[in-house]
Design a protein around this motif. Sequence first.
Motif, PDB file in Angstrom:
ATOM      1  N   LYS A  17       0.833  -1.201   0.000  1.00 52.86           N
ATOM      2  CA  LYS A  17       0.000   0.000   0.000  1.00 52.86           C
ATOM      3  C   LYS A  17       0.870   1.255   0.000  1.00 52.86           C
ATOM      4  N   GLN A  18       1.990   1.196   0.734  1.00 49.53           N
ATOM      5  CA  GLN A  18       2.905   2.344   0.745  1.00 49.53           C
ATOM      6  C   GLN A  18       3.490   2.587  -0.637  1.00 49.53           C
ATOM      7  N   VAL A  19       3.904   1.499  -1.293  1.00 47.08           N
ATOM      8  CA  VAL A  19       4.492   1.607  -2.636  1.00 47.08           C
ATOM      9  C   VAL A  19       3.454   2.131  -3.615  1.00 47.08           C
ATOM     10  N   ALA A  20       2.247   1.589  -3.540  1.00 47.11           N
ATOM     11  CA  ALA A  20       1.179   2.045  -4.431  1.00 47.11           C
ATOM     12  C   ALA A  20       0.866   3.525  -4.197  1.00 47.11           C
ATOM     13  N   ALA A  21       0.862   3.943  -2.934  1.00 50.35           N
ATOM     14  CA  ALA A  21       0.601   5.356  -2.623  1.00 50.35           C
ATOM     15  C   ALA A  21       1.703   6.243  -3.183  1.00 50.35           C
ATOM     16  N   PHE A  66       1.115   8.852  -6.222  1.00 50.73           N
ATOM     17  CA  PHE A  66       1.219  10.236  -5.751  1.00 50.73           C
ATOM     18  C   PHE A  66       0.032  10.616  -4.862  1.00 50.73           C
ATOM     19  N   VAL A  67      -0.249   9.724  -3.920  1.00 52.31           N
ATOM     20  CA  VAL A  67      -1.297   9.993  -2.930  1.00 52.31           C
ATOM     21  C   VAL A  67      -0.796   9.687  -1.519  1.00 52.31           C
ATOM     22  N   THR A  68       0.522   9.685  -1.328  1.00 47.16           N
ATOM     23  CA  THR A  68       1.073   9.368  -0.006  1.00 47.16           C
ATOM     24  C   THR A  68       0.564  10.333   1.057  1.00 47.16           C
ATOM     25  N   GLN A 106       4.086   5.331  15.008  1.00 42.34           N
ATOM     26  CA  GLN A 106       5.044   6.140  15.760  1.00 42.34           C
ATOM     27  C   GLN A 106       6.342   5.362  15.988  1.00 42.34           C
ATOM     28  N   PHE A 107       6.239   4.035  15.972  1.00 43.09           N
ATOM     29  CA  PHE A 107       7.401   3.217  16.304  1.00 43.09           C
ATOM     30  C   PHE A 107       7.935   2.436  15.103  1.00 43.09           C
ATOM     31  N   THR A 108       7.092   2.194  14.101  1.00 41.15           N
ATOM     32  CA  THR A 108       7.543   1.574  12.860  1.00 41.15           C
ATOM     33  C   THR A 108       7.146   2.495  11.711  1.00 41.15           C
ATOM     34  N   PRO A 109       7.877   3.567  11.496  1.00 40.75           N
ATOM     35  CA  PRO A 109       7.488   4.569  10.492  1.00 40.75           C
ATOM     36  C   PRO A 109       7.458   3.988   9.085  1.00 40.75           C
ATOM     37  N   HIS A 110       6.599   4.539   8.267  1.00 36.02           N
ATOM     38  CA  HIS A 110       6.509   4.115   6.873  1.00 36.02           C
ATOM     39  C   HIS A 110       7.817   4.411   6.150  1.00 36.02           C
ATOM     40  N   LEU A 111       8.266   3.456   5.360  1.00 43.17           N
ATOM     41  CA  LEU A 111       9.542   3.617   4.654  1.00 43.17           C
ATOM     42  C   LEU A 111       9.476   4.710   3.594  1.00 43.17           C
ATOM     43  N   PHE A 112       8.282   4.976   3.084  1.00 38.31           N
ATOM     44  CA  PHE A 112       8.173   5.944   1.990  1.00 38.31           C
ATOM     45  C   PHE A 112       7.240   7.104   2.345  1.00 38.31           C
ATOM     46  N   VAL A 113       7.173   7.406   3.636  1.00 32.32           N
ATOM     47  CA  VAL A 113       6.327   8.516   4.075  1.00 32.32           C
ATOM     48  C   VAL A 113       6.792   9.832   3.464  1.00 32.32           C
ATOM     49  N   HIS A 114       8.084   9.951   3.181  1.00 31.89           N
ATOM     50  CA  HIS A 114       8.612  11.215   2.670  1.00 31.89           C
ATOM     51  C   HIS A 114       8.110  11.538   1.263  1.00 31.89           C
ATOM     52  N   GLY A 139       9.653  -6.597 -10.681  1.00 28.80           N
ATOM     53  CA  GLY A 139       9.334  -7.965 -10.285  1.00 28.80           C
ATOM     54  C   GLY A 139       9.745  -8.258  -8.857  1.00 28.80           C
ATOM     55  N   ILE A 140      10.943  -7.814  -8.475  1.00 31.11           N
ATOM     56  CA  ILE A 140      11.413  -8.013  -7.101  1.00 31.11           C
ATOM     57  C   ILE A 140      10.512  -7.273  -6.119  1.00 31.11           C
ATOM     58  N   THR A 141      10.155  -6.053  -6.471  1.00 32.85           N
ATOM     59  CA  THR A 141       9.274  -5.254  -5.607  1.00 32.85           C
ATOM     60  C   THR A 141       7.924  -5.935  -5.428  1.00 32.85           C
ATOM     61  N   PHE A 142       7.387  -6.477  -6.511  1.00 36.28           N
ATOM     62  CA  PHE A 142       6.091  -7.154  -6.433  1.00 36.28           C
ATOM     63  C   PHE A 142       6.140  -8.349  -5.485  1.00 36.28           C
ATOM     64  N   VAL A 143       7.213  -9.131  -5.575  1.00 38.02           N
ATOM     65  CA  VAL A 143       7.344 -10.311  -4.715  1.00 38.02           C
ATOM     66  C   VAL A 143       7.423  -9.900  -3.243  1.00 38.02           C
ATOM     67  N   ILE A 144       8.224  -8.868  -2.950  1.00 33.97           N
ATOM     68  CA  ILE A 144       8.354  -8.407  -1.565  1.00 33.97           C
ATOM     69  C   ILE A 144       7.014  -7.902  -1.042  1.00 33.97           C
ATOM     70  N   CYS A 145       6.310  -7.134  -1.857  1.00 33.03           N
ATOM     71  CA  CYS A 145       5.010  -6.602  -1.428  1.00 33.03           C
ATOM     72  C   CYS A 145       3.996  -7.729  -1.240  1.00 33.03           C
ATOM     73  N   TRP A 146       4.041  -8.727  -2.098  1.00 34.24           N
ATOM     74  CA  TRP A 146       3.095  -9.844  -2.025  1.00 34.24           C
ATOM     75  C   TRP A 146       3.300 -10.655  -0.747  1.00 34.24           C
ATOM     76  N   GLN A 147       4.565 -10.817  -0.340  1.00 35.28           N
ATOM     77  CA  GLN A 147       4.871 -11.647   0.817  1.00 35.28           C
ATOM     78  C   GLN A 147       4.924 -10.853   2.121  1.00 35.28           C
ATOM     79  N   ALA A 148       4.755  -9.552   2.043  1.00 40.77           N
ATOM     80  CA  ALA A 148       4.828  -8.714   3.249  1.00 40.77           C
ATOM     81  C   ALA A 148       3.667  -9.024   4.184  1.00 40.77           C
ATOM     82  N   PRO A 149       3.886  -8.942   5.497  1.00 45.42           N
ATOM     83  CA  PRO A 149       2.804  -9.215   6.454  1.00 45.42           C
ATOM     84  C   PRO A 149       1.704  -8.162   6.359  1.00 45.42           C
ATOM     85  N   LYS A 150       0.472  -8.599   6.586  1.00 47.31           N
ATOM     86  CA  LYS A 150      -0.665  -7.691   6.580  1.00 47.31           C
ATOM     87  C   LYS A 150      -0.871  -7.047   7.950  1.00 47.31           C
ATOM     88  N   LEU A 151      -0.375  -7.746   8.971  1.00 50.33           N
ATOM     89  CA  LEU A 151      -0.512  -7.249  10.340  1.00 50.33           C
ATOM     90  C   LEU A 151       0.831  -7.409  11.033  1.00 50.33           C
TER      91      LEU A 151
END
Length: 599
Positions: free
Chosen positions: A100-104, A108-110, A124-132, A380-392
């Motif tokens: 969701k972060q990558v898609a945002a 351009f809707v971050t 507050q403790f696990t900040p978004h990697l692409f919040v900037h 392709g690498i990004t897709f695999v990482i996003c697909w396997q990333a935890p939802k919670l």
Amino acid sequence: MRIKWFSLVRITGLIMVLAYHFYPKQVTGGFVGVDLFFVFSGFLITSLMIDEFAKQSHFDLLAFYRRRFNRIVPPLWFSVTLVLPLSLLINRDFLTNIGKQVAAAFGFVTNYYEILTGGNYENQFTPHLFVHTWTLALEMHFYILWGLLVWFLVQYVKRSRFNRIDRTDLLRLRIGQLSAVFILIQLAVIYLQIQQGINLNVIYFADVTHAFPFFIGALVASLTGIRQLPNYFKHVLGRTSAGGAMTGMLLGLALLAGLTALLKFDQPITYQWGFLLASLGAALMIVSARILHDKTPSIEEPRLITFLADTSYSVYLYHWPLIIIFGHLINHDLAVLLTISLSLALSALSYYVIEPMLTHPKIKPFWHRSALALMTILAGITFVICWQAPKLSNLSQHLWQGNLQQDVDQLHSLADNTATQTGHNRQIPKGISVIGDSVTLGTRTYLATHLVDSSIDAQPNRNMTQANQVLEEQIRNKTLRQNVIICIGTNSLNDYQEQLMKLIQTLPKGHRLILMTPFDGQANAGWNSSKLTVLERTLPDKYPFITIADWNRLAGQHREIFGSGDGTHFAGNADGDKLYAQCLNDALAKAEKGPVKNK
């Protein structure tokens, strides 16, 4: 036409942002560096629009959008897809919903993604990697809207009866008027939202309240310019010396430096006046740099400055996820050095090699196809990482489980108390009442079986004021047990001392109080949580019924329990559970040997 000394404006903004992100407690107002970027972008884009119309009596909207796409998207693509695999080196909580972060970011809707998710305590403790990339969202929204509005203004001006020069002046006038309207509207909206108590994060991220620096830049462009200059500004150029221009740049820089040192993100005055003053300081630097360009015809801009300016956009893209990743692997200062070095290297590669392979009109097809192939592989690498990333996240799971168990326990506790308390014959319940925050909630399941005869009430983001409210409620409900443990402090506000003393006074006679000192691996001596720890350690000498469970000291000796996490929560780590329970049980054993509150 490249304007010398504009590079200094860009570099100033970059340094402010980097300093804030690397050392937020020391450089509290560095976030206004993005406002400098916004003003400069508004100025540059609008100046180029005016120059294009002055030269061709036309503004090609599609060509403008294409240029903006080529400048913004390829660096963004490579920064996200190159950095994302490195995130596998740290706690998987940082990858929660990374798709969701990558898609945002790419959509351009971050900024709106952060408005919707920024209230989540976990962030507050696990900040978004692409919040900037929220800044890119605002920038892209501005380009789309402003490009369209200027195109309509151009159609209006072209129908006028003036000659080309007069038409250019008319376009300047209309752009300036429209920019001023947008500025005034947005400043009024900010004022009204602050009066209504709107969350400051919403004001910070929203287009309707934080796009006005772009329009300040556009207004400055309508009054000055790059190639095509209005007559009055030519007169200003003729009367201003190089020394005067340098003085203007230094005054703008001094204003920005002062704001960087004084402003704080969570203060309303920052939003009412801070961003506006920063934008005006940026405007002063831009105008002064434009004048200085004409006043120093024989001086070349140093190549280092040009290099830093050319790569500043990409450095901005790389630095935030890299400092998060490296900051959880090595010493912070070393992480800063490594982040800067790698950001510069990757940015140079992107700006001077990869981006030209994609966008340069004369590039050979082989190199163009090679760049596209690289983008495809990284996708392709990004897709695999996003697909396997935890939802919670692990933290969220433990907080959810703790809340569920807590609800059940509190129902049982209330039922037991109702059955045993009759009339005015109130007996102080034996056992332990724990009032805690998210750290306590994360280990609640373990504490339930390792903290004998305990009742635990814990919630994320709880501060000392809220702990007082829980204490008072338990007193009213007659559920407060003899030994009261307060595990609060990581979220300390400025009134921590007042609230702690209120809690001590509120505690009824016949109870003991155990204060657990907070631990935050990122805190320094100036943080409220650190000051609270120092205060709590002094209290047993004054109040014999108080005992200290020194989690701050014990956790500091066993930082391995936090892994590569946030340095505060250890939820899911069995060793952390044991250490936390040990800290509480040792303090309880000591408290049992001491007196209860007797007055």
